[in-house]
Design a protein around this motif. Structure first.
Motif, mmCIF file in Angstrom:
data_model
loop_
_atom_site.group_PDB
_atom_site.id
_atom_site.type_symbol
_atom_site.label_atom_id
_atom_site.label_comp_id
_atom_site.label_asym_id
_atom_site.label_seq_id
_atom_site.Cartn_x
_atom_site.Cartn_y
_atom_site.Cartn_z
ATOM 1 N N ARG A 158 127.798 -1.644 41.270
ATOM 2 C CA ARG A 158 126.660 -2.475 40.847
ATOM 3 C C ARG A 158 127.093 -3.508 39.806
ATOM 4 N NH1 ARG A 158 121.163 1.034 40.671
ATOM 5 N NH2 ARG A 158 120.342 -1.044 40.300
ATOM 6 N N ARG A 192 126.836 -7.613 40.121
ATOM 7 C CA ARG A 192 126.270 -8.517 39.105
ATOM 8 C C ARG A 192 127.250 -9.645 38.787
ATOM 9 N NH1 ARG A 192 124.210 -3.807 37.101
ATOM 10 N NH2 ARG A 192 125.921 -3.475 35.666
ATOM 11 N N ASN A 236 127.255 -12.225 41.291
ATOM 12 C CA ASN A 236 125.940 -12.833 41.455
ATOM 13 C C ASN A 236 125.262 -12.413 42.766
ATOM 14 O OD1 ASN A 236 123.844 -14.321 40.357
ATOM 15 N ND2 ASN A 236 124.480 -16.208 41.396
ATOM 16 N N ASN A 265 122.498 -9.728 44.241
ATOM 17 C CA ASN A 265 121.435 -8.807 43.847
ATOM 18 C C ASN A 265 121.644 -7.448 44.494
ATOM 19 O OD1 ASN A 265 120.053 -10.736 42.309
ATOM 20 N ND2 ASN A 265 119.009 -11.504 44.128
ATOM 21 N N TYR A 266 121.428 -6.388 43.720
ATOM 22 C CA TYR A 266 121.535 -5.032 44.267
ATOM 23 C C TYR A 266 120.443 -4.802 45.311
ATOM 24 C CZ TYR A 266 121.643 0.045 44.558
ATOM 25 O OH TYR A 266 121.704 1.334 45.014
ATOM 26 N N ASN A 307 117.775 -7.093 47.608
ATOM 27 C CA ASN A 307 117.447 -8.477 47.967
ATOM 28 C C ASN A 307 115.942 -8.648 48.174
ATOM 29 O OD1 ASN A 307 116.827 -7.589 50.573
ATOM 30 N ND2 ASN A 307 118.671 -8.457 51.496
#
Length: 113
Positions: free
Chosen positions: A46, A50, A53, A55-56, A58
């Motif tokens: 994770r 980040r 860029n 997103n974990y 969407n």
């Protein structure tokens, strides 16, 4: 080694092998695993997302986790025309239904044509 502690051999394209050899630490014997002890846990994964860029979760509510990598693999195998039985073996699944129903994105495949 798989979750059930069975050894699994994964064939790699020669370009991938060449890149992995460049990454292999000098102290590592040729018969040792390239990433011995280096596979990240979800917390590290994770953090890497980040930094990249990504997103974990969407906008569709889909998670970018280790399982999503399997989902992408199954979908790409289907797009490439890989026979389902071969895809099942590549993914180390024991049930073809799991491979085709759970891990394949039908929306992506149907949009191709």
């Amino acid at each position: 080694t798989t979750k059930n502690r069975n050894e699994a051999v994964v064939g790699l394209h020669e370009d991938v092998v060449a890149e992995l050899r460049l990454m292999q630490p000098e102290r590592t014997a040729p018969n040792k695993r390239v990433f011995e002890g280096l596979m990240p846990r979800i917390k590290r994964f994770r953090a890497d997302l980040r930094r990249a860029n990504v997103n974990y979760i969407n906008v569709k509510g889909q998670r970018a986790d280790f399982n999503s990598l399997r989902y992408t693999l199954a979908t790409n195998l289907t797009i490439a025309g890989t026979p389902p039985r071969i895809a099942m073996e590549i993914m180390r699944r024991s049930d073809i239904r799991l491979t085709s129903k759970t891990y394949t994105d039908a929306g992506v495949i149907s949009s191709l044509g």
